[in-house]
Design an enzyme around this catalytic site. Structure first.
Site, mmCIF file in Angstrom:
data_model
loop_
_atom_site.group_PDB
_atom_site.id
_atom_site.type_symbol
_atom_site.label_atom_id
_atom_site.label_comp_id
_atom_site.label_asym_id
_atom_site.label_seq_id
_atom_site.Cartn_x
_atom_site.Cartn_y
_atom_site.Cartn_z
ATOM 1 N N LEU A 1 0.828 -1.199 0.000
ATOM 2 C CA LEU A 1 0.000 0.000 0.000
ATOM 3 C C LEU A 1 0.866 1.255 0.000
ATOM 4 C CD1 LEU A 1 -2.848 1.264 0.167
ATOM 5 C CD2 LEU A 1 -2.664 1.112 2.670
ATOM 6 N N PRO B 1 6.811 5.834 -1.487
ATOM 7 C CA PRO B 1 7.743 6.841 -0.972
ATOM 8 C C PRO B 1 7.076 8.177 -0.646
ATOM 9 C CG PRO B 1 8.742 5.651 -2.793
ATOM 10 C CD PRO B 1 7.324 5.179 -2.705
ATOM 11 N N GLY C 1 21.468 -1.391 34.350
ATOM 12 C CA GLY C 1 22.507 -1.561 33.334
ATOM 13 C C GLY C 1 22.355 -2.863 32.572
ATOM 14 N N TRP D 1 8.129 -0.051 2.271
ATOM 15 C CA TRP D 1 7.856 -0.680 3.563
ATOM 16 C C TRP D 1 7.080 -1.996 3.403
ATOM 17 C CZ3 TRP D 1 11.189 1.831 6.098
ATOM 18 C CH2 TRP D 1 11.319 3.217 5.959
ATOM 19 N N GLU E 1 0.636 -0.048 10.385
ATOM 20 C CA GLU E 1 -0.830 -0.079 10.271
ATOM 21 C C GLU E 1 -1.450 1.273 10.615
ATOM 22 O OE1 GLU E 1 -1.328 -2.560 8.809
ATOM 23 O OE2 GLU E 1 -0.259 -4.261 9.613
#
Length: 379
Positions: A127, A130, A341, A158, A364
């Protein structure tokens, strides 16, 4: 900690036991190695498919599990508890099956769904672009109609499972500008003109491959159009409503793992002659963490039960995704703090949990978009 669950049937309880055992035995021993190697566990996902876990919310007549969404989400939570990347794969695969299962013709369902739902074929969902992320209606990938099919040209970003999926749901522009000009096409992997670009170097969830895919005049037959032309945006948003519930369940599972690990550590770690869980500063933090996880689980399952009842649930899915993923970010960060730590080094998994939780606030639909959706629903 084993969660007390109210399930709709004895079958569902048995299913959750199966998922829990499978996740503990097949996922947990492998996660560290695959994450360290940035390797996609395709065979592990296939194993889940053979066990029926990739098809739980889909109709039995096409090889699905026929389970209500509230059961599917709790199964997904159990997977995320042990390995978020695999749970994300299950969720993405379900997104990729949604269009065909919900809007496909009977012929498409009979041909495609059995292999999709068995996990023999792994799906991807294309879907975002860029220049079109949250504003999905402005995407520019175009599917030009020609005799007997379409030619797709553009770039998708993605894409989870990029380079590993067997089929790709590609949302493309077949008409004019805006949401009504979009359509959904199922494109088989390896179709000439598809190019998978370099894998993204992500903050976390390293075993899940994400990349851009270029489409250079990719030819797709007309019978791979899902639904009618112009229905792509409707299909995409319907899938995302389901996917947001899936991400919420993933967030709950991940956060529960963080709570349980932090509790075990706080019981074992001693300072000033006492277990640190007995110190009010630590004990209260753990109490808040456990409460937030329980609240997110309840909100997620409430939205799922609306879906199962056939009632509107989009707003509740947005609320669940927003609350659960923000919760997971805070809880995993607090788990690192409980360990001090030790929490900041890779000897313990809580630093990985924290890095993974950040992704869930973005995928999403970012949580800013969820707030927008909820606010518009209140207006």
């Amino acid at each position: 900690m084993k969660i007390q669950r109210i399930l709709p049937s004895e079958e569902a309880a048995d299913l959750l036991d199966l998922v829990r055992d499978l996740a503990a035995n097949e996922l947990a021993p492998r996660v560290a190695e695959f994450e360290a190697n940035h390797e996609f566990p395709r065979e592990v996902v296939r194993t889940l498919g053979k066990a029926g876990l990739l098809s739980l919310p889909y109709p039995e007549e096409y090889g699905g599990g026929g389970q209500p969404y509230e059961v599917y989400l709790q199964a997904l939570e159990e997977v995320a508890y042990h390995w978020l990347a695999v749970a994300e794969s299950v969720n993405v695969h379900n997104l990729a099956c949604f269009g065909t299962a919900t809007y496909g013709t009977r012929a498409q369902r009979e041909e495609l769904l059995p292999d999709m739902l068995s996990g023999e074929l792994l799906g991807a969902y294309c879907l975002s672009e860029p220049e079109a992320g949250s504003d999905a209606a402005s995407l520019s990938t175009r599917a030009a109609k020609e005799d007997g099919g379409y030619r797709i040209s553009g770039t998708k970003s993605w894409v989870t499972h990029a380079g590993h999926a067997d089929f790709y749901n590609v949302f493309s522009r077949t008409g004019g500008p805006g949401a009504r000009g979009l359509s959904c096409l199922v494109v088989p992997a390896g179709t000439p003109g598809m190019v998978v670009h370099g894998r993204e170097k992500k903050l976390g969830v390293w075993s899940s491959p994400t990349a851009q895919i270029g489409f250079d005049s990719v030819r797709v037959p007309a019978d791979r159009l899902v639904g009618r032309e112009g229905k792509g945006f409707l299909i995409a948003m319907g899938a995302l409503d389901c996917g947001r519930l899936g991400i919420a369940a993933c967030a709950v599972g991940l956060a529960q793992a963080a709570v349980d690990y932090a509790v075990r550590y706080a019981k074992d770690r001693r300072q000033f002659g006492e277990r640190i869980i007995s110190f009010q500063g630590v004990g209260f933090m753990l109490a808040d963490m456990a409460t937030q996880v329980a609240a997110a689980r309840a909100l997620t399952l409430a939205a799922a039960r609306l879906k199962d009842a056939g009632l509107p649930y989009s707003l509740e899915a947005a609320k669940a995704k927003l609350f659960a993923t923000d919760m997971a970010m805070k809880v995993t960060t607090d788990a690192v703090q409980v360990l001090g730590g030790a929490g900041y080094v890779a000897d313990h998994p809580v630093e990985r949990f924290m890095r993974e939780a950040k992704l869930l606030q973005i995928v999403e639909g970012t949580n800013q978009i969820q707030r927008l959706v909820i606010a518009q629903g209140l207006a």
